[in-house]
Design an enzyme around this catalytic site. Sequence first.
Site, PDB file in Angstrom:
ATOM      1  N   ASP A 126       0.772  -1.239   0.000  1.00  0.00           N
ATOM      2  CA  ASP A 126       0.000   0.000   0.000  1.00  0.00           C
ATOM      3  C   ASP A 126       0.806   1.293   0.000  1.00  0.00           C
ATOM      4  O   ASP A 126       0.220   2.354  -0.170  1.00  0.00           O
ATOM      5  CB  ASP A 126      -0.971   0.009   1.188  1.00  0.00           C
ATOM      6  CG  ASP A 126      -2.336   0.554   0.790  1.00  0.00           C
ATOM      7  OD1 ASP A 126      -2.578   0.742  -0.414  1.00  0.00           O
ATOM      8  OD2 ASP A 126      -3.160   0.809   1.680  1.00  0.00           O
ATOM      9  N   PRO A 127       2.126   1.290   0.200  1.00  0.00           N
ATOM     10  CA  PRO A 127       2.869   2.547   0.034  1.00  0.00           C
ATOM     11  C   PRO A 127       2.779   3.038  -1.413  1.00  0.00           C
ATOM     12  O   PRO A 127       2.783   2.247  -2.352  1.00  0.00           O
ATOM     13  CB  PRO A 127       4.308   2.166   0.391  1.00  0.00           C
ATOM     14  CG  PRO A 127       4.167   0.985   1.290  1.00  0.00           C
ATOM     15  CD  PRO A 127       2.992   0.228   0.745  1.00  0.00           C
TER      16      PRO A 127
END
Length: 278
Positions: A126-127
């Site tokens: 998710d970064p």
Amino acid sequence: LKTVDQYYQGSNRKGWVGWEENQRAGVQYTIDTVVQELAMDPEKRYIQVETAFFWRWWKQQDEETRNVVKALVNQKQLEFIGGGWSMNDEGASHYAAIVDQMSLGLRILNDTFGACGVPKVAWQIDPFGHSKEQANLFANMGFDGLFFARLDWRDKTQREHNKTLEMVWEASQDLGEQSDLFTGVLYDHYGPPPGFCWDLLCNDEPIMDSVLLENNLESRMKIFVDYVRKQGEHYKTNNIMLTMGMDFHYQAAHAWFMNLDRLIEHVNEQDLGIKIFY
């Protein structure tokens, strides 16, 4: 968005509509129901990533539950991946902060579960963007691989075309091979194939395989198998990953596992050249 406490407790549930319904999340319910499902069937598997949520849940459990979880970890049914206190950002984080938060999470897992609790795969799904220094740190922390989801669409399109969604990331020119890390880009973000989401927040049809009542097995199998074959066209090997879950799913884990069991059973019993497993 909600606070960390609200995500764990499942509070502040009102007012979320549409795709934002996942903000009704309560992580404690996810871990509770997943542990119950794993304990009932040794074939089932589940991955847990961020230690912060897990550690809060762990501290609230009695000795009997803790022993069940330790057994699940030893049997590789419950596998920790990533394992840091959180899934850190890669663009604006200082390397010292990354090392500190990873050290905290990994130390807790090692002290609690021993060698079986030590993650071997990094999970940065998710970064928004990825750095080679993050890959370098993972390689030198002892990880065998890294998976992520978010990358520039032009890069992803090119990698799909060239079948380079999997690679060995040469993360440091200075350190050489000790910083090489097997890296995989997830095919469809980090969610399930379209139409195959069985969380309470989803509206997809379940796998219905009754011989007497309503049955959608043939049509659902065709859609699934076509998707798998399409995904497989973009990888060099015949082993591919299907991510079956999404943000804050498995709050009622039985809904997911029941349909996954049916999917696995019926795909594998057919001579399709495809075998799926947890």
